[in-house]
Design a protein around this motif. Sequence first.
Motif, PDB file in Angstrom:
ATOM      1  N   ASP A   6       1.089  13.607  -7.879  1.00 11.34           N
ATOM      2  CA  ASP A   6      -0.043  14.377  -8.396  1.00 11.34           C
ATOM      3  C   ASP A   6      -0.776  15.077  -7.255  1.00 11.34           C
ATOM      4  OD1 ASP A   6       0.252  13.668 -11.133  1.00 11.34           O
ATOM      5  OD2 ASP A   6      -0.626  11.712 -10.702  1.00 11.34           O
ATOM      6  N   ALA A   7      -0.898  14.406  -6.122  1.00  8.29           N
ATOM      7  CA  ALA A   7      -1.655  14.961  -4.998  1.00  8.29           C
ATOM      8  C   ALA A   7      -0.963  16.170  -4.378  1.00  8.29           C
ATOM      9  CB  ALA A   7      -1.870  13.884  -3.937  1.00  8.29           C
TER      10      ALA A   7
ATOM     11  N   GLU B 127       4.190  -5.108 -11.708  1.00  6.10           N
ATOM     12  CA  GLU B 127       5.559  -4.785 -12.110  1.00  6.10           C
ATOM     13  C   GLU B 127       5.596  -4.125 -13.484  1.00  6.10           C
ATOM     14  OE1 GLU B 127       7.740  -8.404 -11.973  1.00  6.10           O
ATOM     15  OE2 GLU B 127       7.414  -8.721  -9.829  1.00  6.10           O
ATOM     16  N   ASP B 128       4.509  -4.207 -14.219  1.00  5.11           N
ATOM     17  CA  ASP B 128       4.424  -3.673 -15.581  1.00  5.11           C
ATOM     18  C   ASP B 128       4.078  -2.183 -15.537  1.00  5.11           C
ATOM     19  OD1 ASP B 128       3.595  -2.994 -18.188  1.00  5.11           O
ATOM     20  OD2 ASP B 128       3.000  -5.054 -18.588  1.00  5.11           O
ATOM     21  N   PRO B 129       4.845  -1.334 -16.256  1.00  5.09           N
ATOM     22  CA  PRO B 129       4.536   0.105 -16.274  1.00  5.09           C
ATOM     23  C   PRO B 129       3.113   0.405 -16.745  1.00  5.09           C
ATOM     24  CG  PRO B 129       6.695  -0.302 -17.235  1.00  5.09           C
ATOM     25  CD  PRO B 129       6.067  -1.649 -17.009  1.00  5.09           C
ATOM     26  N   PHE B 130       2.604  -0.394 -17.695  1.00  6.12           N
ATOM     27  CA  PHE B 130       1.244  -0.208 -18.207  1.00  6.12           C
ATOM     28  C   PHE B 130       0.236  -0.352 -17.073  1.00  6.12           C
ATOM     29  CE2 PHE B 130      -2.683  -1.895 -20.046  1.00  6.12           C
ATOM     30  CZ  PHE B 130      -2.910  -1.033 -21.111  1.00  6.12           C
ATOM     31  N   MET B 131       0.425  -1.357 -16.237  1.00  9.42           N
ATOM     32  CA  MET B 131      -0.498  -1.592 -15.125  1.00  9.42           C
ATOM     33  C   MET B 131      -0.302  -0.533 -14.044  1.00  9.42           C
ATOM     34  SD  MET B 131      -2.952  -3.642 -14.237  1.00  9.42           S
ATOM     35  CE  MET B 131      -3.876  -4.078 -12.757  1.00  9.42           C
ATOM     36  N   GLN B 132       0.937  -0.142 -13.799  1.00 15.60           N
ATOM     37  CA  GLN B 132       1.191   0.884 -12.778  1.00 15.60           C
ATOM     38  C   GLN B 132       0.533   2.205 -13.161  1.00 15.60           C
ATOM     39  OE1 GLN B 132       5.199   1.393 -11.414  1.00 15.60           O
ATOM     40  NE2 GLN B 132       5.495  -0.787 -10.999  1.00 15.60           N
ATOM     41  N   ARG B 133       0.627   2.556 -14.445  1.00 18.23           N
ATOM     42  CA  ARG B 133      -0.003   3.801 -14.878  1.00 18.23           C
ATOM     43  C   ARG B 133      -1.517   3.716 -14.731  1.00 18.23           C
ATOM     44  NH1 ARG B 133       0.328   6.622 -20.908  1.00 18.23           N
ATOM     45  NH2 ARG B 133      -1.009   8.410 -20.407  1.00 18.23           N
TER      46      ARG B 133
ATOM     47  N   ILE C 206       0.839  -1.199   0.000  1.00 13.73           N
ATOM     48  CA  ILE C 206       0.000   0.000   0.000  1.00 13.73           C
ATOM     49  C   ILE C 206       0.873   1.248   0.000  1.00 13.73           C
ATOM     50  CG2 ILE C 206      -1.626   1.357   1.383  1.00 13.73           C
ATOM     51  CD1 ILE C 206      -2.891  -1.286   2.248  1.00 13.73           C
ATOM     52  N   ASP C 207       1.888   1.266   0.832  1.00 12.87           N
ATOM     53  CA  ASP C 207       2.777   2.424   0.881  1.00 12.87           C
ATOM     54  C   ASP C 207       3.489   2.645  -0.445  1.00 12.87           C
ATOM     55  OD1 ASP C 207       2.181   3.187   3.446  1.00 12.87           O
ATOM     56  OD2 ASP C 207       3.793   2.024   4.353  1.00 12.87           O
ATOM     57  N   LEU C 208       3.958   1.545  -1.051  1.00  7.77           N
ATOM     58  CA  LEU C 208       4.702   1.667  -2.306  1.00  7.77           C
ATOM     59  C   LEU C 208       3.819   2.199  -3.425  1.00  7.77           C
ATOM     60  CD1 LEU C 208       7.170   1.160  -4.110  1.00  7.77           C
ATOM     61  CD2 LEU C 208       6.356  -1.185  -4.423  1.00  7.77           C
ATOM     62  N   TYR C 209       2.632   1.605  -3.612  1.00  7.30           N
ATOM     63  CA  TYR C 209       1.801   2.001  -4.748  1.00  7.30           C
ATOM     64  C   TYR C 209       1.033   3.292  -4.488  1.00  7.30           C
ATOM     65  CZ  TYR C 209       3.221  -2.368  -6.785  1.00  7.30           C
ATOM     66  OH  TYR C 209       3.985  -3.375  -7.301  1.00  7.30           O
ATOM     67  N   ALA C 210       0.973   3.723  -3.239  1.00  8.39           N
ATOM     68  CA  ALA C 210       0.415   5.051  -2.956  1.00  8.39           C
ATOM     69  C   ALA C 210       1.308   6.145  -3.523  1.00  8.39           C
ATOM     70  CB  ALA C 210       0.221   5.239  -1.460  1.00  8.39           C
ATOM     71  N   ARG C 211       2.597   5.849  -3.656  1.00  3.55           N
ATOM     72  CA  ARG C 211       3.528   6.847  -4.206  1.00  3.55           C
ATOM     73  C   ARG C 211       3.209   7.173  -5.653  1.00  3.55           C
ATOM     74  NH1 ARG C 211       9.116   3.916  -2.317  1.00  3.55           N
ATOM     75  NH2 ARG C 211       8.590   3.665  -0.101  1.00  3.55           N
ATOM     76  N   LEU C 212       2.552   6.249  -6.358  1.00  5.27           N
ATOM     77  CA  LEU C 212       2.226   6.494  -7.759  1.00  5.27           C
ATOM     78  C   LEU C 212       1.385   7.755  -7.925  1.00  5.27           C
ATOM     79  CD1 LEU C 212       1.278   2.864  -8.902  1.00  5.27           C
ATOM     80  CD2 LEU C 212       3.369   4.112  -9.490  1.00  5.27           C
TER      81      LEU C 212
ATOM     82  N   GLN D 193      -6.436   5.396  -8.987  1.00  6.75           N
ATOM     83  CA  GLN D 193      -6.310   5.938  -7.628  1.00  6.75           C
ATOM     84  C   GLN D 193      -6.692   7.414  -7.591  1.00  6.75           C
ATOM     85  OE1 GLN D 193      -2.347   3.286  -6.633  1.00  6.75           O
ATOM     86  NE2 GLN D 193      -2.321   5.415  -6.145  1.00  6.75           N
ATOM     87  N   ILE D 194      -6.157   8.185  -8.528  1.00 10.62           N
ATOM     88  CA  ILE D 194      -6.407   9.627  -8.541  1.00 10.62           C
ATOM     89  C   ILE D 194      -7.882   9.920  -8.792  1.00 10.62           C
ATOM     90  CG2 ILE D 194      -6.047  11.717  -9.914  1.00 10.62           C
ATOM     91  CD1 ILE D 194      -3.897  11.299  -7.890  1.00 10.62           C
ATOM     92  N   GLU D 195      -8.495   9.167  -9.712  1.00 11.80           N
ATOM     93  CA  GLU D 195      -9.911   9.402  -9.998  1.00 11.80           C
ATOM     94  C   GLU D 195     -10.765   9.124  -8.766  1.00 11.80           C
ATOM     95  OE1 GLU D 195     -11.047  10.937 -12.387  1.00 11.80           O
ATOM     96  OE2 GLU D 195      -9.509  10.802 -13.921  1.00 11.80           O
ATOM     97  N   PHE D 196     -10.481   8.018  -8.055  1.00 15.59           N
ATOM     98  CA  PHE D 196     -11.245   7.751  -6.842  1.00 15.59           C
ATOM     99  C   PHE D 196     -10.931   8.778  -5.759  1.00 15.59           C
ATOM    100  CE2 PHE D 196     -11.361   5.983  -2.539  1.00 15.59           C
ATOM    101  CZ  PHE D 196     -12.732   5.786  -2.428  1.00 15.59           C
TER     102      PHE D 196
END
Length: 359
Positions: free
Chosen positions: A56-57, A95-101, A46-52, A107-110
Amino acid sequence: MAEGSGWKWRKTSKRQRAGKNSQQIQGERIEYHVHNHTGLSMEDAIDLYARLSRADAQRYTEAAFTKIDQRVDEFLVNYFERQSSVDPDGLSSLEDPFMQRSLRDAQIEFATSGSEDLGQVLVDLLVQLSNRERSSLSAIALRDAIQIVPKLKQEHLNTLSVIVALRCTIYNAWNSFHEMYGSLSETVAPLANEYSDGGLGYRHMQGLGLGWFGMSEGEVSAMFLARYPGLFTKGINFGDIPTDIANKVRIIPALRDERKVQLAITSQGSVDAHVEEGNFTDEQGRRISAIIRTNLMSELEVKEEFERRVPAMRSLLHAWRHTSNMHEFDLTSTGFAIGHANLQAKSKAPVPLNVYIPQ
């Protein structure tokens, strides 16, 4: 991948922190899946993927950032839980950039909306995306869906789902009208209280590339009589079935009148499938189709039975052709992706997405 049914969004009121209670909060199975596929604990993931989305935030005010930060965590908790329960192997796609994006955008939309309804659909779109080849049509459609779904109201989402469930899905496995009404109660009835009733909503969806105005399917009762005549026949006499057909197809007591009989085949789709597989000749297929269409209920009788057996659909059945455009709105691949994801989130998707969009 297992198909899910309607699921509940889990509201989180505070940051999920690692500690001795972590596995009790998340569940040992989910914690195991996250660690097994990402190499991280649930908390670290959660901490790692929250950085994505955090960069923007940072552009927002401090008060807005606090809300966004909390909502990002809430979205990730629900995503990891849903992904782990439906398709744990899909976690490796992070691990895929496509999925991370795609995850970052969702995340941002929600986070800027806070809508749990939107969050559920975005989560199910991500779960579907996780096991797709990135260059496939389904992946492209799902990626577009993540960007478009925030521009839709719940009535638009439900409309797409009803079209998917009623017009675009063929239920050859229904063997009785009890099964049919049970299925409709699970899939369509939960969506029937909120849908686009009028042209503007459909033009909005058309403008977003989710569908276009095509040929009308007519009333639901007429459509079901054409597709599933064996569920609406009042039966025939045994002597009305030619011997060569009786030797080919199982004969059963009529579903609606046990004093009569009918062929065990209930749908036109099943007849067509048997012809394609070589089980029936073209001529036999035409004769079987004629037999299962003998002594049918009227459209009015079917409509009245629908309203009696699935009362929640009453207003939808009236609006279908008279005040809405559901009967003539054909879906694009992105429209299918969104309608299917909303079905997964709110009721029950009858078949996998790849039935509508090649994987």
